[in-house]
Design a protein around this motif. Structure first.
Motif, PDB file in Angstrom:
ATOM      1  N   LEU A 171      61.079  29.114  54.298  1.00 11.55           N
ATOM      2  CA  LEU A 171      61.600  27.880  54.874  1.00 11.55           C
ATOM      3  C   LEU A 171      60.584  27.287  55.838  1.00 11.55           C
ATOM      4  CD1 LEU A 171      64.291  26.185  55.071  1.00 11.55           C
ATOM      5  CD2 LEU A 171      64.787  27.518  57.119  1.00 11.55           C
ATOM      6  N   TYR A 172      60.424  25.978  55.761  1.00 14.98           N
ATOM      7  CA  TYR A 172      59.576  25.261  56.721  1.00 14.98           C
ATOM      8  C   TYR A 172      60.430  24.138  57.305  1.00 14.98           C
ATOM      9  CZ  TYR A 172      54.915  24.245  58.600  1.00 14.98           C
ATOM     10  OH  TYR A 172      53.823  24.104  59.427  1.00 14.98           O
ATOM     11  N   PRO A 173      60.880  24.268  58.561  1.00 17.22           N
ATOM     12  CA  PRO A 173      61.802  23.285  59.138  1.00 17.22           C
ATOM     13  C   PRO A 173      61.099  22.069  59.736  1.00 17.22           C
ATOM     14  CG  PRO A 173      61.469  25.055  60.687  1.00 17.22           C
ATOM     15  CD  PRO A 173      60.651  25.401  59.451  1.00 17.22           C
ATOM     16  N   HIS A 174      61.917  21.129  60.196  1.00 16.50           N
ATOM     17  CA  HIS A 174      61.469  19.930  60.938  1.00 16.50           C
ATOM     18  C   HIS A 174      60.538  19.035  60.116  1.00 16.50           C
ATOM     19  CE1 HIS A 174      63.348  21.960  64.263  1.00 16.50           C
ATOM     20  NE2 HIS A 174      62.456  22.927  64.262  1.00 16.50           N
ATOM     21  N   LEU A 175      60.769  18.979  58.811  1.00 16.09           N
ATOM     22  CA  LEU A 175      59.953  18.142  57.941  1.00 16.09           C
ATOM     23  C   LEU A 175      59.872  16.716  58.478  1.00 16.09           C
ATOM     24  CD1 LEU A 175      58.504  17.471  55.246  1.00 16.09           C
ATOM     25  CD2 LEU A 175      60.784  17.152  54.239  1.00 16.09           C
ATOM     26  N   GLY A 176      58.635  16.215  58.603  1.00 15.13           N
ATOM     27  CA  GLY A 176      58.414  14.832  59.003  1.00 15.13           C
ATOM     28  C   GLY A 176      58.677  14.520  60.458  1.00 15.13           C
ATOM     29  N   ASN A 177      58.814  15.537  61.294  1.00 17.17           N
ATOM     30  CA  ASN A 177      59.028  15.294  62.721  1.00 17.17           C
ATOM     31  C   ASN A 177      57.747  14.739  63.337  1.00 17.17           C
ATOM     32  OD1 ASN A 177      59.287  15.566  65.594  1.00 17.17           O
ATOM     33  ND2 ASN A 177      60.874  17.108  65.290  1.00 17.17           N
ATOM     34  N   PRO A 178      57.774  13.521  63.891  1.00 14.36           N
ATOM     35  CA  PRO A 178      56.541  12.918  64.412  1.00 14.36           C
ATOM     36  C   PRO A 178      55.955  13.659  65.605  1.00 14.36           C
ATOM     37  CG  PRO A 178      58.453  11.579  64.982  1.00 14.36           C
ATOM     38  CD  PRO A 178      58.934  12.614  64.010  1.00 14.36           C
ATOM     39  N   GLU A 179      56.764  14.484  66.270  1.00 16.82           N
ATOM     40  CA  GLU A 179      56.263  15.262  67.402  1.00 16.82           C
ATOM     41  C   GLU A 179      55.636  16.574  66.971  1.00 16.82           C
ATOM     42  OE1 GLU A 179      59.380  15.715  70.224  1.00 16.82           O
ATOM     43  OE2 GLU A 179      59.674  13.554  70.507  1.00 16.82           O
ATOM     44  N   MET A 180      55.696  16.869  65.679  1.00 18.48           N
ATOM     45  CA  MET A 180      55.144  18.116  65.149  1.00 18.48           C
ATOM     46  C   MET A 180      54.202  17.765  63.999  1.00 18.48           C
ATOM     47  SD  MET A 180      58.567  20.499  65.086  1.00 18.48           S
ATOM     48  CE  MET A 180      59.558  20.725  66.559  1.00 18.48           C
ATOM     49  N   PRO A 181      52.912  17.564  64.275  1.00 23.94           N
ATOM     50  CA  PRO A 181      51.978  17.082  63.248  1.00 23.94           C
ATOM     51  C   PRO A 181      51.794  18.028  62.077  1.00 23.94           C
ATOM     52  CG  PRO A 181      50.822  17.712  65.266  1.00 23.94           C
ATOM     53  CD  PRO A 181      52.266  17.714  65.599  1.00 23.94           C
ATOM     54  N   ASP A 182      52.196  19.289  62.224  1.00 22.30           N
ATOM     55  CA  ASP A 182      52.034  20.234  61.117  1.00 22.30           C
ATOM     56  C   ASP A 182      53.156  20.133  60.093  1.00 22.30           C
ATOM     57  OD1 ASP A 182      53.737  21.292  63.195  1.00 22.30           O
ATOM     58  OD2 ASP A 182      53.777  23.178  62.095  1.00 22.30           O
ATOM     59  N   THR A 183      54.149  19.261  60.319  1.00 23.16           N
ATOM     60  CA  THR A 183      55.314  19.227  59.436  1.00 23.16           C
ATOM     61  C   THR A 183      55.226  18.162  58.351  1.00 23.16           C
ATOM     62  OG1 THR A 183      56.556  17.734  60.912  1.00 23.16           O
ATOM     63  CG2 THR A 183      56.779  20.113  61.288  1.00 23.16           C
ATOM     64  N   THR A 184      54.028  17.697  58.057  1.00 17.97           N
ATOM     65  CA  THR A 184      53.855  16.768  56.939  1.00 17.97           C
ATOM     66  C   THR A 184      53.974  17.527  55.620  1.00 17.97           C
ATOM     67  OG1 THR A 184      51.468  17.097  56.825  1.00 17.97           O
ATOM     68  CG2 THR A 184      52.283  15.367  58.318  1.00 17.97           C
ATOM     69  N   LEU A 185      54.364  16.820  54.564  1.00 19.68           N
ATOM     70  CA  LEU A 185      54.458  17.460  53.254  1.00 19.68           C
ATOM     71  C   LEU A 185      53.118  18.020  52.800  1.00 19.68           C
ATOM     72  CD1 LEU A 185      56.846  15.196  51.132  1.00 19.68           C
ATOM     73  CD2 LEU A 185      57.199  17.583  51.792  1.00 19.68           C
ATOM     74  N   GLU A 186      52.033  17.316  53.131  1.00 16.64           N
ATOM     75  CA  GLU A 186      50.698  17.779  52.739  1.00 16.64           C
ATOM     76  C   GLU A 186      50.386  19.125  53.375  1.00 16.64           C
ATOM     77  OE1 GLU A 186      46.054  16.195  52.709  1.00 16.64           O
ATOM     78  OE2 GLU A 186      47.571  15.157  53.915  1.00 16.64           O
ATOM     79  N   ASN A 187      50.659  19.253  54.664  1.00 11.69           N
ATOM     80  CA  ASN A 187      50.368  20.507  55.365  1.00 11.69           C
ATOM     81  C   ASN A 187      51.291  21.622  54.877  1.00 11.69           C
ATOM     82  OD1 ASN A 187      48.967  21.917  57.716  1.00 11.69           O
ATOM     83  ND2 ASN A 187      51.119  22.255  58.200  1.00 11.69           N
TER      84      ASN A 187
END
Length: 228
Positions: A171-187
């Motif tokens: 599981l990878y949470p917080h998808l697309g959260n702008p405050e968490m730059p690592d949560t992009t689909l690419e990453n």
């Protein structure tokens, strides 16, 4: 054990209904224990743990109107006799495991004996938020971040990328959260390419319901499955 793995808690009516369905009764008739241990490694973690326990946190969990709510502090459990806490876990309807540091949380779930105890429970519902959800998957997507908080001369960071593996997906949470730059689909996709199990990327309006090996996505938001 039944699992409701969330990114942002019980954040919408669909996820709340999934919780009620797993409980088999209204929340107002159910008992719960909350675990906020994962917050402690962070600066200000004691205040964040307080907010989680009192229902003041932004991720809805403790403040849902439970019939009863107790606190399970994992760091205290190794100093207690089993009869002081094991029956509480066995008898509760829901175990609410809040977020924070996955590595620290998994460490104390193992050290306390809770991780092993969870495997013996059939009817209870495990409700995870963020790190609390990641903890029961096989792999820790936050390992690199969590290692920053490991005390010097501690071996807690050993096998940091592994979690408990009580469910068969990552599981990878917080998808697309702008405050968490690592949560992009690419990453997330780059991380998922290294993981030999399916990876679900979910935002704060999405949850995974896991029961008897079956996985259902409950969502009023955005999610993506990366196959193994």
């Amino acid at each position: 054990m039944k699992h409701l793995l969330t990114s942002g808690g019980i954040s919408n009516p669909s996820i709340e209904q999934a919780l009620v369905d797993l409980l088999g009764k209204p929340i107002a008739e159910a008992s719960a224990l909350i675990v906020a241990t994962g917050m402690y490694p962070f600066p200000g973690g004691s205040g964040m743990a307080r907010d989680a326990i009192t229902g003041a946190a932004s991720s809805p969990l403790a403040g849902l109107g439970w019939k009863s709510l107790g606190v399970l502090e994992l760091t205290a459990l190794p100093t207690l006799r089993d009869e002081a806490w094991v029956p509480d876990v066995q008898e509760t309807d829901a175990l609410l495991v809040y977020g924070g540091d996955v590595l620290y949380l998994v460490h104390w779930m193992r050290e306390s004996g809770l991780a092993e105890l969870l495997l013996t429970l059939k009817d209870s519902v495990y409700v995870g938020v963020s790190a609390g959800s990641i903890a029961v998957t096989p792999y820790n997507c936050d390992a690199e971040f969590d290692l920053e908080f490991v005390p010097e001369d501690s071996d807690m960071g050993r096998d940091a990328e592994r979690a408990l593996g009580h469910v068969d997906v990552a599981l990878y949470p917080h998808l697309g959260n702008p405050e968490m730059p690592d949560t992009t689909l690419e990453n997330i996709g780059r991380w998922a390419d290294r993981i030999p199990v399916p990876v679900y990327a979910i935002d704060d309006d999405t949850a995974l319901r896991v029961e008897n090996g079956k996985i259902d996505v409950i969502s009023e938001g955005t999610w993506k499955l990366f196959p193994a």
